[in-house]
Design a protein around this motif. Structure first.
Motif, PDB file in Angstrom:
ATOM      1  N   ASP A 183     -30.837 -36.762  25.449  1.00 19.15           N
ATOM      2  CA  ASP A 183     -30.932 -37.136  26.859  1.00 19.15           C
ATOM      3  C   ASP A 183     -29.795 -38.118  27.168  1.00 19.15           C
ATOM      4  N   THR A 184     -28.863 -37.694  28.004  1.00 14.76           N
ATOM      5  CA  THR A 184     -27.648 -38.506  28.210  1.00 14.76           C
ATOM      6  C   THR A 184     -27.942 -39.835  28.913  1.00 14.76           C
ATOM      7  N   THR A 185     -29.094 -39.929  29.584  1.00 11.90           N
ATOM      8  CA  THR A 185     -29.388 -41.201  30.244  1.00 11.90           C
ATOM      9  C   THR A 185     -30.185 -42.141  29.336  1.00 11.90           C
ATOM     10  N   LYS A 186     -30.866 -41.574  28.335  1.00 12.10           N
ATOM     11  CA  LYS A 186     -31.762 -42.419  27.532  1.00 12.10           C
ATOM     12  C   LYS A 186     -31.322 -42.602  26.081  1.00 12.10           C
ATOM     13  N   SER A 187     -30.691 -41.586  25.498  1.00 11.09           N
ATOM     14  CA  SER A 187     -30.431 -41.661  24.067  1.00 11.09           C
ATOM     15  C   SER A 187     -29.311 -42.648  23.742  1.00 11.09           C
ATOM     16  N   PRO A 188     -29.499 -43.446  22.674  1.00  6.73           N
ATOM     17  CA  PRO A 188     -28.448 -44.411  22.280  1.00  6.73           C
ATOM     18  C   PRO A 188     -27.147 -43.707  21.877  1.00  6.73           C
ATOM     19  N   TRP A 189     -27.222 -42.407  21.546  1.00  6.47           N
ATOM     20  CA  TRP A 189     -25.987 -41.678  21.203  1.00  6.47           C
ATOM     21  C   TRP A 189     -24.966 -41.761  22.331  1.00  6.47           C
ATOM     22  N   TYR A 190     -25.481 -41.890  23.573  1.00  3.89           N
ATOM     23  CA  TYR A 190     -24.562 -41.870  24.716  1.00  3.89           C
ATOM     24  C   TYR A 190     -24.047 -43.253  25.101  1.00  3.89           C
ATOM     25  N   GLN A 191     -24.410 -44.250  24.262  1.00  6.37           N
ATOM     26  CA  GLN A 191     -23.781 -45.571  24.404  1.00  6.37           C
ATOM     27  C   GLN A 191     -22.478 -45.604  23.605  1.00  6.37           C
ATOM     28  N   LEU A 192     -22.293 -44.611  22.748  1.00  4.09           N
ATOM     29  CA  LEU A 192     -21.096 -44.579  21.888  1.00  4.09           C
ATOM     30  C   LEU A 192     -19.890 -44.121  22.703  1.00  4.09           C
ATOM     31  N   PRO A 193     -18.664 -44.430  22.205  1.00  9.27           N
ATOM     32  CA  PRO A 193     -17.478 -43.912  22.904  1.00  9.27           C
ATOM     33  C   PRO A 193     -17.509 -42.381  22.926  1.00  9.27           C
ATOM     34  N   PRO A 194     -16.921 -41.741  23.955  1.00  5.18           N
ATOM     35  CA  PRO A 194     -17.030 -40.285  24.125  1.00  5.18           C
ATOM     36  C   PRO A 194     -16.701 -39.484  22.863  1.00  5.18           C
ATOM     37  N   ASP A 195     -15.739 -39.937  22.080  1.00  2.00           N
ATOM     38  CA  ASP A 195     -15.353 -39.126  20.911  1.00  2.00           C
ATOM     39  C   ASP A 195     -16.306 -39.296  19.729  1.00  2.00           C
ATOM     40  N   ARG A 196     -17.361 -40.115  19.910  1.00  2.00           N
ATOM     41  CA  ARG A 196     -18.354 -40.262  18.838  1.00  2.00           C
ATOM     42  C   ARG A 196     -19.716 -39.717  19.263  1.00  2.00           C
ATOM     43  N   ARG A 197     -19.792 -39.092  20.419  1.00  2.00           N
ATOM     44  CA  ARG A 197     -21.071 -38.566  20.905  1.00  2.00           C
ATOM     45  C   ARG A 197     -21.347 -37.177  20.317  1.00  2.00           C
ATOM     46  N   PRO A 198     -22.592 -36.708  20.412  1.00  2.00           N
ATOM     47  CA  PRO A 198     -22.946 -35.421  19.787  1.00  2.00           C
ATOM     48  C   PRO A 198     -22.021 -34.271  20.169  1.00  2.00           C
ATOM     49  N   GLU A 199     -21.693 -34.138  21.476  1.00  2.00           N
ATOM     50  CA  GLU A 199     -20.892 -33.003  21.945  1.00  2.00           C
ATOM     51  C   GLU A 199     -19.500 -32.994  21.316  1.00  2.00           C
ATOM     52  N   ALA A 200     -18.973 -34.196  21.012  1.00  2.00           N
ATOM     53  CA  ALA A 200     -17.640 -34.267  20.420  1.00  2.00           C
ATOM     54  C   ALA A 200     -17.646 -33.543  19.069  1.00  2.00           C
ATOM     55  N   GLY A 201     -18.778 -33.664  18.346  1.00  2.00           N
ATOM     56  CA  GLY A 201     -18.889 -32.988  17.052  1.00  2.00           C
ATOM     57  C   GLY A 201     -18.823 -31.478  17.206  1.00  2.00           C
ATOM     58  N   LEU A 202     -19.448 -30.984  18.274  1.00  2.00           N
ATOM     59  CA  LEU A 202     -19.448 -29.541  18.523  1.00  2.00           C
ATOM     60  C   LEU A 202     -18.023 -29.057  18.825  1.00  2.00           C
ATOM     61  N   LEU A 203     -17.309 -29.809  19.652  1.00  2.00           N
ATOM     62  CA  LEU A 203     -15.927 -29.417  19.971  1.00  2.00           C
ATOM     63  C   LEU A 203     -15.067 -29.464  18.703  1.00  2.00           C
ATOM     64  N   GLN A 204     -15.304 -30.502  17.868  1.00  2.00           N
ATOM     65  CA  GLN A 204     -14.504 -30.622  16.639  1.00  2.00           C
ATOM     66  C   GLN A 204     -14.746 -29.463  15.680  1.00  2.00           C
ATOM     67  N   ILE A 205     -16.005 -29.048  15.551  1.00  2.00           N
ATOM     68  CA  ILE A 205     -16.270 -27.961  14.596  1.00  2.00           C
ATOM     69  C   ILE A 205     -15.697 -26.646  15.130  1.00  2.00           C
ATOM     70  N   ARG A 206     -15.749 -26.438  16.456  1.00  2.00           N
ATOM     71  CA  ARG A 206     -15.146 -25.230  17.029  1.00  2.00           C
ATOM     72  C   ARG A 206     -13.662 -25.191  16.704  1.00  2.00           C
ATOM     73  N   LYS A 207     -13.013 -26.339  16.879  1.00  2.00           N
ATOM     74  CA  LYS A 207     -11.559 -26.406  16.660  1.00  2.00           C
ATOM     75  C   LYS A 207     -11.252 -26.263  15.165  1.00  2.00           C
ATOM     76  N   ALA A 208     -11.999 -27.018  14.333  1.00  2.00           N
ATOM     77  CA  ALA A 208     -11.705 -27.030  12.888  1.00  2.00           C
ATOM     78  C   ALA A 208     -11.853 -25.631  12.290  1.00  2.00           C
ATOM     79  N   LEU A 209     -12.801 -24.853  12.800  1.00  2.00           N
ATOM     80  CA  LEU A 209     -13.037 -23.516  12.247  1.00  2.00           C
ATOM     81  C   LEU A 209     -12.326 -22.437  13.067  1.00  2.00           C
TER      82      LEU A 209
END
Ligand code: IPM
Ligand code: MG
Length: 365
Positions: free
Chosen positions: A77-103
């Motif tokens: 939940d982007t409004t509630k989860s502490p994951w979304y207090q992190l800088p954009p490149d450390r949030r969950p979605e950044a991992g998804l973009l990275q794995i798409r690119k890496a593979l």
């Protein structure tokens, strides 16, 4: 056959839907004599909780070592989860973009099908949906706005943000080839979607797609502007076979296309590179609000497992068995809450998985 599968349960409803897809795969393996081994991979919030970052090098290596990866969903939940207090490149979605690119998963296939059993869930009027539709969005996944240079600067006290949309002709050509190839296995029509009346990247897109089309004289090609396409999807979805488009347009149009099926909980997707490797995941998100309640619909993930067998392992017969089992469960009237209708039997995630599993191999007896 030995199948080495990387498994990313992810966040939200991810773990529960993946569990059901694995149960179905296990039954397929038993019935058809295969051996499946899983490597568990952390991505998104699940990885942040353990490692502080959404994707580690080890996770990429694990995914690379597998023949294919089956994924649930990531993000919270982007409004509630502490994951979304992190800088954009450390949030969950950044991992998804990275794995798409890496593979190098540049080709994202998102089918949007109106299941006859679920026609009443379609928000389009019956004279618009007519006999249903079956389209596939071929979305470019590792280029464009998602991966161009971006920055936010302050100039003379005024903040300015910049995102860059760039495509090389190679990037366009390889996704166009995938689009035409898949059209050959379907109804042989490609609608290439762009914004060539405004964007240079779209003018190059159109030009390269035209070049590629010369090698596929048996496939009909049309060009459509993205705003018009957004409209046509709700006006007459049956006109489309393969929609070929860049990353950002594909992101938006694929949500729209899945919504008009009325059953986003049913739609699978595949992200492919130049080899047989692919990452398979439902088209829907992690639905944190219903996580852990056993009400999520596991069908999109189960159908993603079917796509995995078909595209990465060439196990068409086994994939057909899964597709048939899903259909059988629907025909018996079983529905999860998201697709529930009058006269049907409501069930949860676990039980839906069990019912579909039970139907695997049924036609072989
Ligand atoms: C999708 C999602 C992702 C995307 C997000 C989670 C980064 O919306 O797979 O469509 O925009 O690609
Ligand atoms: Mg999206």
């Amino acid at each position: 056959m030995k199948l080495k599968i990387g498994c990313i349960p992810g966040d939200g409803i991810g773990p529960e839907i993946v569990k059901q897809a694995k149960a179905v795969l296990e039954k397929v393996a038993q019935v058809y004599g295969h051996e499946i081994s899983y490597r568990h991979i952390l991505l998104g919030g699940a990885s942040i909780d353990v490692h502080g970052i959404p994707l580690t090098d080890e996770a990429i290596a694990e995914a690379r070592a597998a023949d294919a990866v089956l994924m649930g969903s990531i993000g919270g939940d982007t409004t509630k989860s502490p994951w979304y207090q992190l800088p954009p490149d450390r949030r969950p979605e950044a991992g998804l973009l990275q794995i798409r690119k890496a593979l190098n998963l540049f080709a994202n296939l998102r089918p949007a099908v109106l299941y006859p059993e679920l026609a009443d869930a379609c928000p389009l009027r019956s004279e618009i949906r007519r006999d249903g539709f079956d389209l596939l969005i071929m979305r470019e996944l590792t280029g464009g706005l998602y991966f161009g240079e971006r920055k936010t600067v302050t100039e003379n006290g005024v903040r300015r943000a910049v995102d860059t949309l760039t495509y090389s002709e190679e990037e366009i050509r390889r996704i166009a080839v995938k689009g035409f190839e898949i059209a050959r296995k379907r109804r042989r029509k490609v609608t290439s979607v762009d914004k060539a009346n405004v964007l240079d990247s779209s003018r190059l897109w159109r030009c390269v797609v035209e070049e590629v089309a010369k090698d596929y004289p048996d496939v009909a090609l049309e060009h459509m502007l993205v705003d018009n396409c957004a409209m046509q999807i709700v006006r007459d979805p049956a006109q489309f076979d393969v929609i070929l488009t860049e990353n950002m347009f594909g992101d938006i149009l694929s949500d729209e296309a899945s919504m008009v099926t009325g059953s986003i909980g049913m739609l699978a997707s595949a992200s492919l590179n130049d080899t047989k490797f692919g990452l398979y995941e439902p088209s829907h998100g992690s639905a944190p609000d219903i996580a852990g309640k056993d009400i999520a619909n596991p069908i999109a993930t189960i159908l993603s497992a079917s796509m995995m067998l078909r595209y990465s392992f060439d196990l068409d017969q086994e994939a057909d068995a899964i597709d048939r089992a899903v259909k059988a469960a629907l025909e018996e009237g079983w529905r999860t809450a998201d697709i529930m209708a009058d006269g049907c039997r409501q069930t949860g995630c676990e039980q839906m998985g069990r019912i579909i599993t039970k139907h695997i191999g049924g036609s072989m007896k």
